[in-house]
Design a protein around this motif. Structure first.
Motif, PDB file in Angstrom:
ATOM      1  N   ASP A   1       0.726  -1.097  -0.093  1.00  0.00           N
ATOM      2  CA  ASP A   1      -0.024  -0.015  -0.141  1.00  0.00           C
ATOM      3  C   ASP A   1       0.787   1.398   0.044  1.00  0.00           C
ATOM      4  O   ASP A   1       0.374   2.451  -0.370  1.00  0.00           O
ATOM      5  CB  ASP A   1      -1.010   0.033   1.173  1.00  0.00           C
ATOM      6  CG  ASP A   1      -2.107  -1.064   1.186  1.00  0.00           C
ATOM      7  OD1 ASP A   1      -2.448  -1.452  -0.160  1.00  0.00           O
ATOM      8  OD2 ASP A   1      -2.374  -1.522   2.190  1.00  0.00           O
TER       9      ASP A   1
ATOM     10  N   ARG B   1      -1.690   1.645 -17.154  1.00  0.00           N
ATOM     11  CA  ARG B   1      -2.910   1.707 -16.720  1.00  0.00           C
ATOM     12  C   ARG B   1      -3.533   0.137 -16.953  1.00  0.00           C
ATOM     13  O   ARG B   1      -4.208  -0.105 -16.166  1.00  0.00           O
ATOM     14  CB  ARG B   1      -3.823   2.796 -17.283  1.00  0.00           C
ATOM     15  CG  ARG B   1      -5.374   2.603 -16.883  1.00  0.00           C
ATOM     16  CD  ARG B   1      -5.966   4.044 -17.367  1.00  0.00           C
ATOM     17  NE  ARG B   1      -6.278   4.024 -18.771  1.00  0.00           N
ATOM     18  CZ  ARG B   1      -7.043   3.194 -19.526  1.00  0.00           C
ATOM     19  NH1 ARG B   1      -7.916   2.321 -18.969  1.00  0.00           N
ATOM     20  NH2 ARG B   1      -7.108   3.444 -20.985  1.00  0.00           N
TER      21      ARG B   1
ATOM     22  N   GLU C   1      -4.942  -2.443 -14.007  1.00  0.00           N
ATOM     23  CA  GLU C   1      -6.228  -3.207 -14.061  1.00  0.00           C
ATOM     24  C   GLU C   1      -6.061  -4.736 -14.157  1.00  0.00           C
ATOM     25  O   GLU C   1      -7.245  -5.349 -14.021  1.00  0.00           O
ATOM     26  CB  GLU C   1      -7.116  -2.643 -15.305  1.00  0.00           C
ATOM     27  CG  GLU C   1      -7.398  -0.930 -15.295  1.00  0.00           C
ATOM     28  CD  GLU C   1      -7.874  -0.582 -16.535  1.00  0.00           C
ATOM     29  OE1 GLU C   1      -7.642  -1.270 -17.513  1.00  0.00           O
ATOM     30  OE2 GLU C   1      -8.184   0.932 -16.548  1.00  0.00           O
TER      31      GLU C   1
ATOM     32  N   ARG D   1      -0.862  -2.995  -6.569  1.00  0.00           N
ATOM     33  CA  ARG D   1      -1.145  -1.511  -6.030  1.00  0.00           C
ATOM     34  C   ARG D   1      -0.707  -0.336  -6.534  1.00  0.00           C
ATOM     35  O   ARG D   1      -1.224   0.766  -6.973  1.00  0.00           O
ATOM     36  CB  ARG D   1      -0.891  -1.775  -4.446  1.00  0.00           C
ATOM     37  CG  ARG D   1      -1.280  -0.340  -3.852  1.00  0.00           C
ATOM     38  CD  ARG D   1      -3.115  -0.465  -3.468  1.00  0.00           C
ATOM     39  NE  ARG D   1      -3.373   0.737  -2.612  1.00  0.00           N
ATOM     40  CZ  ARG D   1      -3.585   1.744  -2.818  1.00  0.00           C
ATOM     41  NH1 ARG D   1      -3.339   2.405  -4.419  1.00  0.00           N
ATOM     42  NH2 ARG D   1      -3.925   2.648  -2.250  1.00  0.00           N
TER      43      ARG D   1
ATOM     44  N   GLU E   1      -0.622   4.733  -9.209  1.00  0.00           N
ATOM     45  CA  GLU E   1      -1.787   3.979  -8.795  1.00  0.00           C
ATOM     46  C   GLU E   1      -2.901   4.111  -9.701  1.00  0.00           C
ATOM     47  O   GLU E   1      -3.059   5.035 -10.619  1.00  0.00           O
ATOM     48  CB  GLU E   1      -2.204   3.974  -7.477  1.00  0.00           C
ATOM     49  CG  GLU E   1      -2.407   5.474  -7.104  1.00  0.00           C
ATOM     50  CD  GLU E   1      -3.068   5.622  -5.482  1.00  0.00           C
ATOM     51  OE1 GLU E   1      -3.548   4.465  -5.011  1.00  0.00           O
ATOM     52  OE2 GLU E   1      -2.980   6.513  -5.062  1.00  0.00           O
ATOM     53  N   LEU E   2      -3.908   3.204  -9.568  1.00  0.00           N
ATOM     54  CA  LEU E   2      -5.062   3.458 -10.801  1.00  0.00           C
ATOM     55  C   LEU E   2      -5.792   4.728 -10.439  1.00  0.00           C
ATOM     56  O   LEU E   2      -6.229   5.257 -11.804  1.00  0.00           O
ATOM     57  CB  LEU E   2      -5.917   2.378 -10.404  1.00  0.00           C
ATOM     58  CG  LEU E   2      -6.831   1.832 -11.636  1.00  0.00           C
ATOM     59  CD1 LEU E   2      -6.231   1.784 -13.003  1.00  0.00           C
ATOM     60  CD2 LEU E   2      -7.801   0.691 -11.192  1.00  0.00           C
ATOM     61  N   ASP E   3      -5.833   5.274  -9.331  1.00  0.00           N
ATOM     62  CA  ASP E   3      -6.647   6.564  -9.182  1.00  0.00           C
ATOM     63  C   ASP E   3      -5.801   7.690  -9.716  1.00  0.00           C
ATOM     64  O   ASP E   3      -6.507   8.818 -10.252  1.00  0.00           O
ATOM     65  CB  ASP E   3      -6.662   6.962  -7.733  1.00  0.00           C
ATOM     66  CG  ASP E   3      -7.677   5.863  -6.950  1.00  0.00           C
ATOM     67  OD1 ASP E   3      -8.503   5.255  -7.606  1.00  0.00           O
ATOM     68  OD2 ASP E   3      -7.745   5.982  -5.774  1.00  0.00           O
ATOM     69  N   ASP E   4      -4.595   7.690 -10.142  1.00  0.00           N
ATOM     70  CA  ASP E   4      -3.934   8.524 -10.970  1.00  0.00           C
ATOM     71  C   ASP E   4      -4.377   8.741 -12.285  1.00  0.00           C
ATOM     72  O   ASP E   4      -4.160   9.647 -12.961  1.00  0.00           O
ATOM     73  CB  ASP E   4      -2.414   8.298 -11.074  1.00  0.00           C
ATOM     74  CG  ASP E   4      -1.806   8.569  -9.475  1.00  0.00           C
ATOM     75  OD1 ASP E   4      -2.379   9.137  -8.626  1.00  0.00           O
ATOM     76  OD2 ASP E   4      -0.860   7.671  -9.344  1.00  0.00           O
TER      77      ASP E   4
ATOM     78  N   ALA F   1      -7.593   8.503 -13.199  1.00  0.00           N
ATOM     79  CA  ALA F   1      -8.894   8.803 -12.975  1.00  0.00           C
ATOM     80  C   ALA F   1      -9.227   9.985 -13.857  1.00  0.00           C
ATOM     81  O   ALA F   1      -8.329  10.972 -13.872  1.00  0.00           O
ATOM     82  CB  ALA F   1      -9.634   8.883 -11.820  1.00  0.00           C
TER      83      ALA F   1
END
Length: 257
Positions: free
Chosen positions: A136, A191, A195, A215, A252-255, A257
């Motif tokens: 994390d 990305r 995923e 992560r 991370e994946l949120d980057d 979005a």
């Protein structure tokens, strides 16, 4: 040598033999997809019938056309030649341009394009290594694991397999990545790794997470060189590498979005 392919025999055959020999060596020693094979096909067209008969006696020494050339075929050939000569003006001008384009098309039919594998050849080999972690917090102490590609260098203990003439498009793009250019595709690739996209993972030799979403992922650049015989015996490696810089910080994946 390519210009000598248009000379009378036996000069054309000698030039073709040298081209085929050179390209054959590249087939054995490199993974350049279909480039070398198609060059061999083109060069073989300049080999004389007598030379083929000398190599393969079962092939007749004279396999020339017995019937006279049809007039309609001669007309079609001359018209096609004239068209290609006219269309070749733009790629020929490109060859002497200060801003030469590589792999460019100059007409909507994509005829007589500017083909080329490399604009220049570097003497140092840089490789981008993609890593992921399940931790994390991507700080020091995180357990980073490498994604392994099918064809490009990665694990120093592994020598890449021969895949040509099959074209490993992803590995090919990864090879050019350190040389600069458009890298927007690479961010999309990262990305997809975050995923754990199945079609993307099937392009890889090894997913260190077995299909689980990492992560974070990051990309680092290394300088590669072949190991010497002494290093090969001592470390069991084909490559020696040293880190150069971080290409993409941990994301991370949120980057995305």
């Amino acid at each position: 040598m390519p210009f000598l392919l248009f000379f009378p025999q036996p000069i054309a055959t000698v030039a073709a033999a040298l081209v085929i020999l050179t390209q054959g060596w590249l087939v054995v020693s490199g993974n350049f997809a279909w480039l070398n094979w198609i060059t061999i096909v083109l060069a073989f067209a300049a080999v004389s019938d007598s030379a083929v008969h000398w190599l393969v006696p079962a092939v007749p020494a004279d396999v020339g056309q017995e019937a006279p050339l049809p007039l309609y075929w001669l007309v079609i050939t001359l018209l096609a030649t004239a068209l290609l000569v006219v269309l070749s003006f733009w790629p020929a001008r490109n060859l002497v341009s200060r801003h030469q384009l590589m792999n460019a098309s100059f007409n909507k039919w994509h005829l007589v394009n500017a083909y080329g594998a490399f604009g220049s050849v570097t003497r140092r080999r840089y490789e981008v290594i993609v890593e992921g972690t399940l931790d994390d917090v991507p700080e020091s102490g995180a357990a980073w694991q490498e994604y392994e590609f099918k064809g490009k260098p990665g694990d120093p203990r592994r020598i890449p397999r021969q895949f040509a003439p099959y074209h490993l498009r992803l590995d090919w793009l990864m090879w050019f990545l350190p040389l600069g250019g458009d890298d927007r595709w690479f961010l999309v690739f990262l990305r997809k790794l975050l995923e754990a996209d199945p079609p993307t993972l099937r392009l890889m030799r090894r997913d260190p997470f077995g299909g689980e979403r990492p992560r974070f992922v990051r990309a680092r650049m290394f300088l590669y060189r072949f190991a010497t015989r002494a290093e090969r015996r001592e470390f069991g490696t084909w490559w020696m590498r040293e880190p150069v810089r971080t290409v993409v910080r941990p994301v991370e994946l949120d980057d995305f979005a």
